[in-house]
Motif scaffolding. Structure first.
Motif, PDB file in Angstrom:
ATOM      1  N   THR A  83      -5.944   1.431  -7.576  1.00  0.00           N
ATOM      2  CA  THR A  83      -5.294   1.232  -8.878  1.00  0.00           C
ATOM      3  C   THR A  83      -4.175   0.195  -8.760  1.00  0.00           C
ATOM      4  OG1 THR A  83      -5.819   3.490  -9.568  1.00  0.00           O
ATOM      5  CG2 THR A  83      -4.035   2.376 -10.745  1.00  0.00           C
ATOM      6  N   ALA A  84      -3.408   0.266  -7.660  1.00  0.00           N
ATOM      7  CA  ALA A  84      -2.357  -0.734  -7.424  1.00  0.00           C
ATOM      8  C   ALA A  84      -2.971  -2.122  -7.284  1.00  0.00           C
ATOM      9  CB  ALA A  84      -1.562  -0.376  -6.175  1.00  0.00           C
ATOM     10  N   ALA A  85      -4.130  -2.198  -6.643  1.00  0.00           N
ATOM     11  CA  ALA A  85      -4.800  -3.500  -6.481  1.00  0.00           C
ATOM     12  C   ALA A  85      -5.270  -4.043  -7.824  1.00  0.00           C
ATOM     13  CB  ALA A  85      -5.975  -3.357  -5.526  1.00  0.00           C
ATOM     14  N   GLU A  86      -5.775  -3.166  -8.686  1.00  0.00           N
ATOM     15  CA  GLU A  86      -6.231  -3.605 -10.009  1.00  0.00           C
ATOM     16  C   GLU A  86      -5.052  -4.160 -10.824  1.00  0.00           C
ATOM     17  OE1 GLU A  86      -8.055  -0.087 -11.507  1.00  0.00           O
ATOM     18  OE2 GLU A  86      -9.786  -0.236 -10.159  1.00  0.00           O
ATOM     19  N   ARG A  87      -3.901  -3.471 -10.741  1.00  0.00           N
ATOM     20  CA  ARG A  87      -2.714  -3.976 -11.451  1.00  0.00           C
ATOM     21  C   ARG A  87      -2.308  -5.340 -10.901  1.00  0.00           C
ATOM     22  NH1 ARG A  87      -0.691   1.328 -10.811  1.00  0.00           N
ATOM     23  NH2 ARG A  87       0.640   0.585  -9.114  1.00  0.00           N
ATOM     24  N   ALA A  88      -2.334  -5.467  -9.578  1.00  0.00           N
ATOM     25  CA  ALA A  88      -1.941  -6.727  -8.943  1.00  0.00           C
ATOM     26  C   ALA A  88      -2.862  -7.862  -9.353  1.00  0.00           C
ATOM     27  CB  ALA A  88      -1.938  -6.562  -7.431  1.00  0.00           C
ATOM     28  N   ASP A  89      -4.145  -7.555  -9.501  1.00  0.00           N
ATOM     29  CA  ASP A  89      -5.140  -8.571  -9.843  1.00  0.00           C
ATOM     30  C   ASP A  89      -4.918  -9.150 -11.231  1.00  0.00           C
ATOM     31  OD1 ASP A  89      -7.133  -9.895  -8.565  1.00  0.00           O
ATOM     32  OD2 ASP A  89      -8.669  -8.353  -8.831  1.00  0.00           O
ATOM     33  N   THR A  90      -4.288  -8.370 -12.108  1.00  0.00           N
ATOM     34  CA  THR A  90      -4.066  -8.844 -13.475  1.00  0.00           C
ATOM     35  C   THR A  90      -2.668  -9.421 -13.681  1.00  0.00           C
ATOM     36  OG1 THR A  90      -3.352  -6.626 -14.191  1.00  0.00           O
ATOM     37  CG2 THR A  90      -5.699  -7.145 -14.386  1.00  0.00           C
ATOM     38  N   ASP A  91      -1.840  -9.397 -12.652  1.00  0.00           N
ATOM     39  CA  ASP A  91      -0.503  -9.971 -12.771  1.00  0.00           C
ATOM     40  C   ASP A  91      -0.624 -11.487 -12.885  1.00  0.00           C
ATOM     41  OD1 ASP A  91       2.159 -10.978 -12.221  1.00  0.00           O
ATOM     42  OD2 ASP A  91       2.639  -9.002 -11.420  1.00  0.00           O
ATOM     43  N   PRO A  92      -0.018 -12.100 -13.883  1.00  0.00           N
ATOM     44  CA  PRO A  92      -0.138 -13.568 -14.013  1.00  0.00           C
ATOM     45  C   PRO A  92       0.514 -14.337 -12.871  1.00  0.00           C
ATOM     46  CG  PRO A  92       1.433 -12.675 -15.620  1.00  0.00           C
ATOM     47  CD  PRO A  92       0.745 -11.505 -14.993  1.00  0.00           C
ATOM     48  N   ASP A  93       1.397 -13.675 -12.115  1.00  0.00           N
ATOM     49  CA  ASP A  93       2.049 -14.316 -10.972  1.00  0.00           C
ATOM     50  C   ASP A  93       1.337 -13.851  -9.703  1.00  0.00           C
ATOM     51  OD1 ASP A  93       3.713 -14.806  -8.728  1.00  0.00           O
ATOM     52  OD2 ASP A  93       5.494 -14.866  -9.991  1.00  0.00           O
ATOM     53  N   PRO A  94       0.523 -14.696  -9.049  1.00  0.00           N
ATOM     54  CA  PRO A  94      -0.259 -14.255  -7.887  1.00  0.00           C
ATOM     55  C   PRO A  94       0.601 -13.721  -6.741  1.00  0.00           C
ATOM     56  CG  PRO A  94      -1.079 -16.346  -8.698  1.00  0.00           C
ATOM     57  CD  PRO A  94       0.210 -16.081  -9.416  1.00  0.00           C
ATOM     58  N   ILE A 133     -10.926  -1.146  -1.375  1.00  0.00           N
ATOM     59  CA  ILE A 133      -9.585  -1.632  -1.004  1.00  0.00           C
ATOM     60  C   ILE A 133      -9.704  -2.939  -0.223  1.00  0.00           C
ATOM     61  CG2 ILE A 133      -7.502  -1.111   0.331  1.00  0.00           C
ATOM     62  CD1 ILE A 133      -8.085   1.881  -0.267  1.00  0.00           C
ATOM     63  N   ARG A 134     -10.664  -2.983   0.685  1.00  0.00           N
ATOM     64  CA  ARG A 134     -10.889  -4.192   1.482  1.00  0.00           C
ATOM     65  C   ARG A 134     -11.226  -5.370   0.573  1.00  0.00           C
ATOM     66  NH1 ARG A 134     -14.080  -1.738   5.081  1.00  0.00           N
ATOM     67  NH2 ARG A 134     -15.994  -2.298   4.003  1.00  0.00           N
ATOM     68  N   ASP A 135     -12.125  -5.155  -0.389  1.00  0.00           N
ATOM     69  CA  ASP A 135     -12.519  -6.224  -1.316  1.00  0.00           C
ATOM     70  C   ASP A 135     -11.330  -6.667  -2.169  1.00  0.00           C
ATOM     71  OD1 ASP A 135     -15.071  -6.025  -0.321  1.00  0.00           O
ATOM     72  OD2 ASP A 135     -15.842  -4.843  -2.007  1.00  0.00           O
ATOM     73  N   ALA A 136     -10.509  -5.704  -2.592  1.00  0.00           N
ATOM     74  CA  ALA A 136      -9.347  -6.040  -3.416  1.00  0.00           C
ATOM     75  C   ALA A 136      -8.358  -6.893  -2.634  1.00  0.00           C
ATOM     76  CB  ALA A 136      -8.677  -4.761  -3.907  1.00  0.00           C
ATOM     77  N   LEU A 137      -8.126  -6.527  -1.378  1.00  0.00           N
ATOM     78  CA  LEU A 137      -7.215  -7.324  -0.547  1.00  0.00           C
ATOM     79  C   LEU A 137      -7.745  -8.740  -0.393  1.00  0.00           C
ATOM     80  CD1 LEU A 137      -4.734  -7.588   1.276  1.00  0.00           C
ATOM     81  CD2 LEU A 137      -6.141  -6.735   3.172  1.00  0.00           C
ATOM     82  N   HIS A 138      -9.051  -8.871  -0.153  1.00  0.00           N
ATOM     83  CA  HIS A 138      -9.665 -10.192  -0.008  1.00  0.00           C
ATOM     84  C   HIS A 138      -9.406 -11.038  -1.262  1.00  0.00           C
ATOM     85  CE1 HIS A 138     -13.566 -12.548   1.242  1.00  0.00           C
ATOM     86  NE2 HIS A 138     -12.492 -13.301   1.196  1.00  0.00           N
ATOM     87  N   ARG A 139      -9.616 -10.444  -2.445  1.00  0.00           N
ATOM     88  CA  ARG A 139      -9.404 -11.165  -3.702  1.00  0.00           C
ATOM     89  C   ARG A 139      -7.945 -11.578  -3.873  1.00  0.00           C
ATOM     90  NH1 ARG A 139     -12.242  -6.964  -5.840  1.00  0.00           N
ATOM     91  NH2 ARG A 139     -10.374  -6.165  -6.896  1.00  0.00           N
ATOM     92  N   LEU A 140      -7.023 -10.659  -3.586  1.00  0.00           N
ATOM     93  CA  LEU A 140      -5.606 -10.948  -3.780  1.00  0.00           C
ATOM     94  C   LEU A 140      -5.127 -12.046  -2.845  1.00  0.00           C
ATOM     95  CD1 LEU A 140      -4.309  -7.293  -4.209  1.00  0.00           C
ATOM     96  CD2 LEU A 140      -4.384  -9.070  -5.982  1.00  0.00           C
ATOM     97  N   VAL A 141      -5.613 -12.024  -1.609  1.00  0.00           N
ATOM     98  CA  VAL A 141      -5.245 -13.070  -0.652  1.00  0.00           C
ATOM     99  C   VAL A 141      -5.799 -14.418  -1.113  1.00  0.00           C
ATOM    100  CG1 VAL A 141      -5.617 -13.911   1.701  1.00  0.00           C
ATOM    101  CG2 VAL A 141      -4.969 -11.531   1.316  1.00  0.00           C
ATOM    102  N   ALA A 142      -7.070 -14.444  -1.517  1.00  0.00           N
ATOM    103  CA  ALA A 142      -7.685 -15.703  -1.970  1.00  0.00           C
ATOM    104  C   ALA A 142      -6.951 -16.249  -3.192  1.00  0.00           C
ATOM    105  CB  ALA A 142      -9.160 -15.467  -2.287  1.00  0.00           C
ATOM    106  N   ARG A 143      -6.588 -15.364  -4.101  1.00  0.00           N
ATOM    107  CA  ARG A 143      -5.884 -15.787  -5.326  1.00  0.00           C
ATOM    108  C   ARG A 143      -4.513 -16.374  -4.989  1.00  0.00           C
ATOM    109  NH1 ARG A 143      -2.993 -12.209  -9.296  1.00  0.00           N
ATOM    110  NH2 ARG A 143      -2.976 -13.324 -11.286  1.00  0.00           N
TER     111      ARG A 143
END
Length: 201
Positions: A83-94, A133-143
């Motif tokens: 859930t924390a990862a989903e919130r982070a993914d939608t934050d306009p500030d990467p 969680i692993r996939d979310a981390l990958h996305r957040l790092v790439a973003r």
């Protein structure tokens, strides 16, 4: 939709439980969560029952087995991370999104031996959640790297191991860690993940 641990444990119950039965189950879940934090996945049913203030008979009337209870609680905690990862993914500030996820993720690892255990060696029935969680981390790092706010020379695997290393041991070199030491360590680590300033600017 992911369920809370209490709803997950009640989902296989044909009848609506009495209010006192639900309260006992909620006490067992809360006790299991604190016991997991302190002891890890080797915690016993007797220890959880003692912390909940109930007998072992009540424990086994409310839950089918110790493993069932622990997995429901761990699934709930891991869902908090996703859930924390989903919130982070939608934050306009990467960068802000990445750092807020890192704080939530490291905080749960720092506070719970059980979370560390299961993230190190996932149980088969929790492996899909750990993969999320692993996939979310990958996305957040790439973003964050695409936005130029995270060092480009690091892989997302590097970040996974860096964040796993942040939780602080209770002592080192004869020094005792402060309760908030992990937050200080995380700030130092996050500073080191930022790109170096361009000397030409």
């Amino acid at each position: 939709m992911d369920m809370r641990a209490v709803d997950r444990l009640l989902s296989d119950t044909p009848d609506t439980p009495r209010a006192d039965a639900r309260r006992n189950l909620e006490r067992l879940i809360a006790a299991a969560r604190t016991a997991l934090a302190d002891t890890g996945v080797t915690v016993t049913a007797g220890e959880i029952a003692r912390r909940a203030g109930v007998g072992k008979g009540t424990f086994y009337r409310r839950v089918p087995s110790l493993d069932t209870l622990l997995h429901a609680v761990l699934h709930e905690i891991l869902t908090e991370i996703t859930t924390a990862a989903e919130r982070a993914d939608t934050d306009p500030d990467p960068w802000r999104g990445f750092t807020e996820f890192a704080t939530a993720y490291v905080g749960l690892r720092a506070e719970s031996c059980g979370v560390n255990d299961i993230l190190t060696t996932p149980a088969p029935d929790l492996d899909a959640t750990v993969a999320d969680i692993r996939d979310a981390l990958h996305r957040l790092v790439a973003r964050a790297q695409h936005a130029g706010v995270l060092r480009a020379d690091l892989t997302w695997h590097d970040i996974a191991f860096v964040l796993a290393a942040v939780p602080t041991p209770p002592s080192t070199l004869g020094l005792t860690a402060a309760p908030d030491q992990w937050t200080r360590t995380l700030r130092i680590v996050l500073d080191g993940l930022r790109p170096a300033p361009d000397p030409a600017q």
